[in-house]
Design a protein around this motif. Structure first.
Motif, PDB file in Angstrom:
ATOM      1  N   TYR A   1      37.470  68.914  29.232  1.00  0.00           N
ATOM      2  CA  TYR A   1      38.781  68.952  29.848  1.00  0.00           C
ATOM      3  C   TYR A   1      38.964  67.694  30.675  1.00  0.00           C
ATOM      4  N   ASN A   2      40.080  66.999  30.449  1.00  0.00           N
ATOM      5  CA  ASN A   2      40.394  65.763  31.167  1.00  0.00           C
ATOM      6  C   ASN A   2      39.294  64.722  31.022  1.00  0.00           C
ATOM      7  N   ASP A   3      38.735  64.624  29.830  1.00  0.00           N
ATOM      8  CA  ASP A   3      37.648  63.689  29.554  1.00  0.00           C
ATOM      9  C   ASP A   3      37.826  63.141  28.151  1.00  0.00           C
ATOM     10  N   ASN A   4      37.052  62.124  27.798  1.00  0.00           N
ATOM     11  CA  ASN A   4      37.149  61.562  26.462  1.00  0.00           C
ATOM     12  C   ASN A   4      35.780  61.230  25.864  1.00  0.00           C
ATOM     13  N   ASP A   5      34.754  61.933  26.323  1.00  0.00           N
ATOM     14  CA  ASP A   5      33.396  61.731  25.815  1.00  0.00           C
ATOM     15  C   ASP A   5      33.085  62.738  24.713  1.00  0.00           C
ATOM     16  N   VAL A   6      32.201  62.359  23.808  1.00  0.00           N
ATOM     17  CA  VAL A   6      31.750  63.242  22.742  1.00  0.00           C
ATOM     18  C   VAL A   6      30.230  63.296  22.795  1.00  0.00           C
ATOM     19  N   TYR A   7      29.674  64.495  22.671  1.00  0.00           N
ATOM     20  CA  TYR A   7      28.233  64.679  22.650  1.00  0.00           C
ATOM     21  C   TYR A   7      27.821  65.091  21.242  1.00  0.00           C
ATOM     22  N   THR A   8      26.802  64.458  20.702  1.00  0.00           N
ATOM     23  CA  THR A   8      26.317  64.792  19.365  1.00  0.00           C
ATOM     24  C   THR A   8      24.835  65.135  19.419  1.00  0.00           C
ATOM     25  N   SER A   9      24.398  65.915  18.424  1.00  0.00           N
ATOM     26  CA  SER A   9      23.000  66.301  18.343  1.00  0.00           C
ATOM     27  C   SER A   9      22.639  66.571  16.887  1.00  0.00           C
ATOM     28  N   THR A  10      21.452  66.165  16.501  1.00  0.00           N
ATOM     29  CA  THR A  10      20.955  66.502  15.166  1.00  0.00           C
ATOM     30  C   THR A  10      20.015  67.697  15.229  1.00  0.00           C
ATOM     31  N   THR A  11      19.588  68.071  16.449  1.00  0.00           N
ATOM     32  CA  THR A  11      18.646  69.176  16.615  1.00  0.00           C
ATOM     33  C   THR A  11      19.270  70.409  17.261  1.00  0.00           C
ATOM     34  N   GLY A  12      20.360  70.212  17.994  1.00  0.00           N
ATOM     35  CA  GLY A  12      20.972  71.306  18.729  1.00  0.00           C
ATOM     36  C   GLY A  12      20.343  71.540  20.092  1.00  0.00           C
ATOM     37  N   THR A  13      19.297  70.771  20.416  1.00  0.00           N
ATOM     38  CA  THR A  13      18.645  70.921  21.716  1.00  0.00           C
ATOM     39  C   THR A  13      18.744  69.659  22.566  1.00  0.00           C
ATOM     40  N   ALA A  14      18.817  68.497  21.955  1.00  0.00           N
ATOM     41  CA  ALA A  14      18.961  67.234  22.675  1.00  0.00           C
ATOM     42  C   ALA A  14      20.268  66.581  22.236  1.00  0.00           C
ATOM     43  N   PHE A  15      21.096  66.172  23.203  1.00  0.00           N
ATOM     44  CA  PHE A  15      22.407  65.627  22.899  1.00  0.00           C
ATOM     45  C   PHE A  15      22.529  64.194  23.394  1.00  0.00           C
ATOM     46  N   THR A  16      23.299  63.399  22.676  1.00  0.00           N
ATOM     47  CA  THR A  16      23.589  62.018  23.041  1.00  0.00           C
ATOM     48  C   THR A  16      25.078  61.916  23.340  1.00  0.00           C
ATOM     49  N   MET A  17      25.415  61.279  24.464  1.00  0.00           N
ATOM     50  CA  MET A  17      26.813  61.125  24.833  1.00  0.00           C
ATOM     51  C   MET A  17      27.357  59.805  24.310  1.00  0.00           C
ATOM     52  N   ALA A  18      28.518  59.870  23.676  1.00  0.00           N
ATOM     53  CA  ALA A  18      29.271  58.674  23.310  1.00  0.00           C
ATOM     54  C   ALA A  18      30.470  58.645  24.243  1.00  0.00           C
ATOM     55  N   SER A  19      30.510  57.655  25.121  1.00  0.00           N
ATOM     56  CA  SER A  19      31.520  57.599  26.162  1.00  0.00           C
ATOM     57  C   SER A  19      32.837  57.021  25.645  1.00  0.00           C
ATOM     58  N   ALA A  20      33.946  57.581  26.119  1.00  0.00           N
ATOM     59  CA  ALA A  20      35.296  57.087  25.843  1.00  0.00           C
ATOM     60  C   ALA A  20      35.603  57.010  24.345  1.00  0.00           C
ATOM     61  N   VAL A  21      35.176  58.010  23.583  1.00  0.00           N
ATOM     62  CA  VAL A  21      35.413  58.034  22.137  1.00  0.00           C
ATOM     63  C   VAL A  21      36.836  58.468  21.817  1.00  0.00           C
ATOM     64  N   LEU A  22      37.331  59.468  22.517  1.00  0.00           N
ATOM     65  CA  LEU A  22      38.671  59.987  22.296  1.00  0.00           C
ATOM     66  C   LEU A  22      39.620  59.426  23.346  1.00  0.00           C
ATOM     67  N   ALA A  23      40.915  59.473  23.069  1.00  0.00           N
ATOM     68  CA  ALA A  23      41.890  59.131  24.104  1.00  0.00           C
ATOM     69  C   ALA A  23      41.756  60.172  25.208  1.00  0.00           C
ATOM     70  N   SER A  24      42.065  59.798  26.421  1.00  0.00           N
ATOM     71  CA  SER A  24      41.967  60.750  27.519  1.00  0.00           C
ATOM     72  C   SER A  24      42.868  61.937  27.251  1.00  0.00           C
ATOM     73  N   GLY A  25      42.358  63.113  27.456  1.00  0.00           N
ATOM     74  CA  GLY A  25      43.144  64.308  27.192  1.00  0.00           C
ATOM     75  C   GLY A  25      42.399  65.552  27.583  1.00  0.00           C
ATOM     76  N   ASN A  26      43.022  66.685  27.352  1.00  0.00           N
ATOM     77  CA  ASN A  26      42.431  67.980  27.653  1.00  0.00           C
ATOM     78  C   ASN A  26      41.990  68.619  26.341  1.00  0.00           C
ATOM     79  N   TRP A  27      40.800  68.292  25.891  1.00  0.00           N
ATOM     80  CA  TRP A  27      40.274  68.720  24.599  1.00  0.00           C
ATOM     81  C   TRP A  27      39.520  70.022  24.766  1.00  0.00           C
ATOM     82  N   THR A  28      40.038  71.100  24.190  1.00  0.00           N
ATOM     83  CA  THR A  28      39.400  72.396  24.394  1.00  0.00           C
ATOM     84  C   THR A  28      39.033  73.120  23.107  1.00  0.00           C
ATOM     85  N   ASP A  29      39.680  72.801  21.994  1.00  0.00           N
ATOM     86  CA  ASP A  29      39.373  73.478  20.733  1.00  0.00           C
ATOM     87  C   ASP A  29      38.605  72.531  19.826  1.00  0.00           C
ATOM     88  N   ILE A  30      37.584  73.058  19.162  1.00  0.00           N
ATOM     89  CA  ILE A  30      36.849  72.267  18.187  1.00  0.00           C
ATOM     90  C   ILE A  30      36.612  73.129  16.961  1.00  0.00           C
TER      91      ILE A  30
END
Length: 160
Positions: free
Chosen positions: A1-30
């Protein structure tokens, strides 16, 4: 919410943040339809809905897109289909995750009001759409066992 970062994981236990990937917004559904991720702007109580979303096949490269109708329900994936309720009671669906078509309409009594936001869910092969009527006190729910919308109604009185 009110952010533009995306977190990805190939294992589901360790995540990597990619900063400012999306335009700023309130992203709640995936969503994930089996081949495409979708990230959607939120709908908030008493707002006019949202049109913006992003898609990705790998979780790291994202494409900005616009929904064909203002999303008023959650955007939901099930059985390889992405679906949402839009303004005017119109339902949109997508099998590609990137192009939407009209799936049908819901009765005016379940369009978003200033009292409630309708809900859309998928489970056990059935789509269910429910919301409080404009008059309040009655919950209407519609369901469909295919990806068109919707074929039956049930009613339940609830305490306000």
């Amino acid at each position: 919410y009110n952010d533009n970062d995306v977190y990805t994981s190939t294992t589901g236990t360790a995540f990597t943040m990619a900063s400012a990937v999306l335009a700023s917004g309130n992203w709640t559904d995936i969503t994930w339809n089996g081949s495409v991720f979708g990230v959607y702007e939120s709908r908030r109580f008493n707002d006019t809905g949202a049109l913006g979303y992003y898609t990705s096949t790998n979780g790291t490269t994202w494409t900005a897109r616009t929904l064909p109708g203002t999303a008023l329900s959650p955007v939901v994936a099930g059985s390889g289909v992405v679906m949402y309720a839009a303004s005017g009671g119109v339902f949109y669906r997508s099998t590609s995750g990137t192009a939407f078509e009209i799936a049908g309409t819901a009765p005016a009594s379940l369009w978003k009001t200033n009292q409630t936001e309708p809900k859309l869910v998928f489970g056990a092969g059935v789509w269910v759409y429910a919301g409080m009527t404009i008059l309040g006190g009655t919950v209407l729910s519609y369901y469909s066992a295919d990806d068109s919308y919707c074929i039956a109604v049930s009613r339940a009185n609830v305490d306000s």
